[in-house]
Write a protein that holds these residues in place. Structure first.
Motif: not given
Length: 259
Positions: A99-125
């Motif tokens: 909080d309080g460090i800038g205008d952070a926003r959720p990730l807009d997936m539509k702006m990412l373009g073509a997603v070649r792969a989506r996988m769960k690696i440990g605690d990360f997407l």
């Protein structure tokens, strides 16, 4: 592992300006016998339903630093190679913003373009974004619904990480992302790919003289035993062989940093 090929034929990637160091690193680890055994076992566990492709891939990435995605239907696809973000500075890590460090926003997936792969690696997407100049890799911690910030560790490779962050920022702003920072020069690329041919030739049973004749100078075929023993070509192919083996057996991790 990947289909067998004639080691004498130059690798198709030789003229690929989009080839990144991570693309070459996966070529070396895929020629490591112990990795090949681990990967085949991982595929077997996935086929039996004992684990998921994501879980198997996470284990391989933790152990080897980089791995093909362990999905039987996409086995050995170099476009689905995953490298640990701490080892590969052109990977971007996103985490919930403070909080309080800038205008952070959720990730807009539509702006990412073509997603070649989506996988769960440990605690990360983990997302692989398709790009003709070189794919981008994003690791996301936390919910996509929360405001996110890029993590830029204070340590090694700051400029490569900044370049990767700028590249993603350009994509999110709807402009061309541009080329990745960690791409080998044409000379370096050709040398690293030639060393892969050295490994393939050795695996196929070629002698050092055969390797030198194909990769350095065909005239060595006509050398006498004494001439070959004292030749520059013999010394060079011995250096190349030692370098190739070192890269295969762990040195590929340096390539992930562009070294």
């Amino acid at each position: 592992m990947p289909p067998e090929r004639d080691w004498r034929a130059p690798l198709d990637e030789a003229g690929d300006d989009a080839l990144q160091y991570s693309d070459i690193a996966i070529g070396y680890v895929s020629r490591n016998t112990r990795y090949r055994i681990d990967y085949r076992r991982a595929l077997g566990r996935v086929k039996r339903g004992a684990t998921t492709a994501d879980e198997a891939t996470a284990d391989l990435v933790r152990r080897w630093g980089i791995s093909f995605y362990a999905a039987p239907t996409a086995a050995y696809d170099p476009k689905l190679a995953v490298a640990r973000p701490d080892l590969s500075p052109d990977n971007i890590v996103l985490a919930p913003s403070l909080d309080g460090i800038g205008d952070a926003r959720p990730l807009d997936m539509k702006m990412l373009g073509a997603v070649r792969a989506r996988m769960k690696i440990g605690d990360f997407l983990h997302l692989i974004l398709a790009d003709s100049d070189g794919d981008e890799h994003i690791w996301i911690s936390g919910s996509l619904d929360l405001p996110l910030a890029m993590i830029l560790p204070l340590g090694r490779d700051p400029f490569a990480r900044l370049a990767a962050a700028e590249r993603l920022s350009r994509r999110l702003l709807g402009v061309a992302a541009g080329p990745p920072a960690l791409r080998p020069t044409p000379f370096r690329r050709q040398h690293l790919l030639t060393l892969l041919q050295v490994l393939d030739g050795h695996q196929a049973g070629a002698t050092r003289r055969e390797l030198a004749a194909v990769l350095i100078d065909g005239s060595v075929r006509d050398y006498s035993a004494a001439e070959w023993s004292d030749s520059r070509q013999r010394k060079r192919i011995n250096r190349w062989f030692a370098e190739a083996v070192e890269l295969r057996d762990g040195g590929y991790l340096r390539l992930l940093r562009g070294a």
